[in-house]
Design a protein around this motif. Structure first.
Motif, PDB file in Angstrom:
ATOM      1  N   GLU A 141       0.817  -1.206   0.000  1.00 62.87           N
ATOM      2  CA  GLU A 141       0.000   0.000   0.000  1.00 62.87           C
ATOM      3  C   GLU A 141       0.858   1.266   0.000  1.00 62.87           C
ATOM      4  O   GLU A 141       0.379   2.346  -0.294  1.00 62.87           O
ATOM      5  N   ASP A 142       2.152   1.153   0.374  1.00 62.82           N
ATOM      6  CA  ASP A 142       3.030   2.317   0.445  1.00 62.82           C
ATOM      7  C   ASP A 142       3.697   2.641  -0.882  1.00 62.82           C
ATOM      8  O   ASP A 142       4.385   3.653  -0.986  1.00 62.82           O
ATOM      9  N   THR A 143       3.552   1.810  -1.888  1.00 65.82           N
ATOM     10  CA  THR A 143       4.220   2.054  -3.160  1.00 65.82           C
ATOM     11  C   THR A 143       3.488   3.133  -3.938  1.00 65.82           C
ATOM     12  O   THR A 143       2.261   3.273  -3.847  1.00 65.82           O
ATOM     13  N   PRO A 144       4.222   3.928  -4.717  1.00 64.42           N
ATOM     14  CA  PRO A 144       3.582   4.982  -5.515  1.00 64.42           C
ATOM     15  C   PRO A 144       2.596   4.442  -6.543  1.00 64.42           C
ATOM     16  O   PRO A 144       1.581   5.068  -6.810  1.00 64.42           O
ATOM     17  N   ALA A 145       2.875   3.267  -7.103  1.00 67.51           N
ATOM     18  CA  ALA A 145       1.970   2.713  -8.118  1.00 67.51           C
ATOM     19  C   ALA A 145       0.602   2.411  -7.517  1.00 67.51           C
ATOM     20  O   ALA A 145      -0.431   2.654  -8.138  1.00 67.51           O
ATOM     21  N   SER A 182      -4.537  16.702  -8.070  1.00 69.61           N
ATOM     22  CA  SER A 182      -3.737  16.084  -7.012  1.00 69.61           C
ATOM     23  C   SER A 182      -2.854  14.978  -7.583  1.00 69.61           C
ATOM     24  O   SER A 182      -1.689  14.850  -7.199  1.00 69.61           O
ATOM     25  N   MET A 183      -3.400  14.181  -8.517  1.00 68.63           N
ATOM     26  CA  MET A 183      -2.598  13.144  -9.166  1.00 68.63           C
ATOM     27  C   MET A 183      -1.469  13.752  -9.971  1.00 68.63           C
ATOM     28  O   MET A 183      -0.353  13.217  -9.999  1.00 68.63           O
ATOM     29  N   GLU A 184      -1.738  14.876 -10.618  1.00 68.53           N
ATOM     30  CA  GLU A 184      -0.706  15.544 -11.403  1.00 68.53           C
ATOM     31  C   GLU A 184       0.450  15.983 -10.504  1.00 68.53           C
ATOM     32  O   GLU A 184       1.620  15.759 -10.828  1.00 68.53           O
ATOM     33  N   ARG A 185       0.139  16.576  -9.351  1.00 69.07           N
ATOM     34  CA  ARG A 185       1.190  16.971  -8.408  1.00 69.07           C
ATOM     35  C   ARG A 185       1.943  15.756  -7.890  1.00 69.07           C
ATOM     36  O   ARG A 185       3.164  15.778  -7.748  1.00 69.07           O
ATOM     37  N   PHE A 186       1.199  14.670  -7.637  1.00 69.75           N
ATOM     38  CA  PHE A 186       1.817  13.438  -7.147  1.00 69.75           C
ATOM     39  C   PHE A 186       2.814  12.888  -8.175  1.00 69.75           C
ATOM     40  O   PHE A 186       3.921  12.500  -7.834  1.00 69.75           O
ATOM     41  N   LEU A 187       2.397  12.861  -9.442  1.00 68.67           N
ATOM     42  CA  LEU A 187       3.288  12.372 -10.499  1.00 68.67           C
ATOM     43  C   LEU A 187       4.491  13.279 -10.670  1.00 68.67           C
ATOM     44  O   LEU A 187       5.615  12.809 -10.900  1.00 68.67           O
ATOM     45  N   GLU A 188       4.302  14.610 -10.573  1.00 67.05           N
ATOM     46  CA  GLU A 188       5.436  15.528 -10.661  1.00 67.05           C
ATOM     47  C   GLU A 188       6.437  15.254  -9.545  1.00 67.05           C
ATOM     48  O   GLU A 188       7.654  15.253  -9.788  1.00 67.05           O
ATOM     49  N   ASN A 189       5.946  15.016  -8.328  1.00 69.52           N
ATOM     50  CA  ASN A 189       6.823  14.706  -7.225  1.00 69.52           C
ATOM     51  C   ASN A 189       7.565  13.388  -7.442  1.00 69.52           C
ATOM     52  O   ASN A 189       8.745  13.272  -7.094  1.00 69.52           O
ATOM     53  N   LEU A 190       6.876  12.396  -8.012  1.00 70.74           N
ATOM     54  CA  LEU A 190       7.541  11.121  -8.318  1.00 70.74           C
ATOM     55  C   LEU A 190       8.661  11.311  -9.338  1.00 70.74           C
ATOM     56  O   LEU A 190       9.742  10.726  -9.212  1.00 70.74           O
ATOM     57  N   ILE A 191       8.401  12.144 -10.328  1.00 71.95           N
ATOM     58  CA  ILE A 191       9.408  12.375 -11.370  1.00 71.95           C
ATOM     59  C   ILE A 191      10.606  13.121 -10.784  1.00 71.95           C
ATOM     60  O   ILE A 191      11.758  12.802 -11.070  1.00 71.95           O
ATOM     61  N   ILE A 192      10.333  14.076  -9.931  1.00 72.40           N
ATOM     62  CA  ILE A 192      11.424  14.841  -9.309  1.00 72.40           C
ATOM     63  C   ILE A 192      12.242  13.939  -8.401  1.00 72.40           C
ATOM     64  O   ILE A 192      13.480  14.025  -8.378  1.00 72.40           O
ATOM     65  N   GLU A 193      11.615  13.058  -7.642  1.00 68.76           N
ATOM     66  CA  GLU A 193      12.328  12.178  -6.720  1.00 68.76           C
ATOM     67  C   GLU A 193      13.169  11.145  -7.432  1.00 68.76           C
ATOM     68  O   GLU A 193      14.199  10.723  -6.934  1.00 68.76           O
ATOM     69  N   SER A 194      12.747  10.720  -8.625  1.00 71.73           N
ATOM     70  CA  SER A 194      13.493   9.649  -9.319  1.00 71.73           C
ATOM     71  C   SER A 194      14.604  10.167 -10.186  1.00 71.73           C
ATOM     72  O   SER A 194      15.172  11.120 -10.175  1.00 71.73           O
TER      73      SER A 194
END
Length: 194
Positions: A141-145, A182-194
């Motif tokens: 449940e903790d995974t971004p996917a 909110s999903m868009e911000r979440f995906l942007e954060n995932l891209i920045i973190e990776s």
């Protein structure tokens, strides 16, 4: 060329097969009754001759043939369509477990085509693998996917509610819009973190 293994074609196949088998059974029964009647017609006290006369005089030959056809057809149809009904019941149980618990057992169906594809897709959804970064304490449940999957399901549920409740369209569309942002911000954060 469109797929030939659809639910609609499967039920058409079952219907036509049952109708043909019922017609063949009715033909064999009529020939057997005619043969037996011609053999026993010289004995008016025989039970078989009395039964045939009673059926013809009280019901009629055509209504009794129609009734026999309907009974045989109904029985064959119930028996043959049970496989698809069992497969659909397995899908209902699996999707209920998925909706209630978030995890479902492996869904097994015997049918191919659309029902088989749905079962395969549901089983594939269950095989979401957790990245092996910190396998000791990381939950699925903790995974971004999974978080993205949950948000996508929320948007789809909201859009279904929009279709059902036309009176609250603006409120539900605003909620879906907020979730997408909110999903868009979440995906942007995932891209920045990776």
């Amino acid at each position: 060329m469109p797929k030939l293994r659809t639910v609609r074609i499967s039920y058409l196949y079952i219907f036509m097969g049952c109708a043909l088998l019922s017609a063949a059974f009715l033909f064999v029964v009529q020939r057997a009754v005619a043969l037996l009647y011609s053999h026993y017609s010289g004995q008016p006290g025989a039970f078989f001759v009395w039964l045939i006369h009673w059926v013809i005089n009280h019901m009629g030959q055509t209504p009794s043939a129609i009734l026999l056809f309907i009974l045989v057809f109904g029985g064959l149809y119930v028996l043959r369509s049970q496989k698809m009904a069992d497969d659909l019941r397995s899908l209902v149980v699996g999707t209920s477990e998925l909706a209630d618990k978030g995890v479902a057992q492996n869904i097994k169906v015997l049918s191919g085509g659309e029902i088989g594809e749905i079962a395969a897709n549901l089983n594939r959804m269950q095989r979401i693998e957790v990245p092996d970064r910190d396998a000791s304490s990381k939950r699925i449940e903790d995974t971004p996917a999974v978080a993205l999957l949950i948000r996508t399901r929320a948007i789809l549920r909201t859009l279904r509610e929009v279709e059902e409740n036309e009176a609250e369209v603006h409120t539900l569309l605003a909620a879906a819009n907020d979730e997408v942002r909110s999903m868009e911000r979440f995906l942007e954060n995932l891209i920045i973190e990776s």
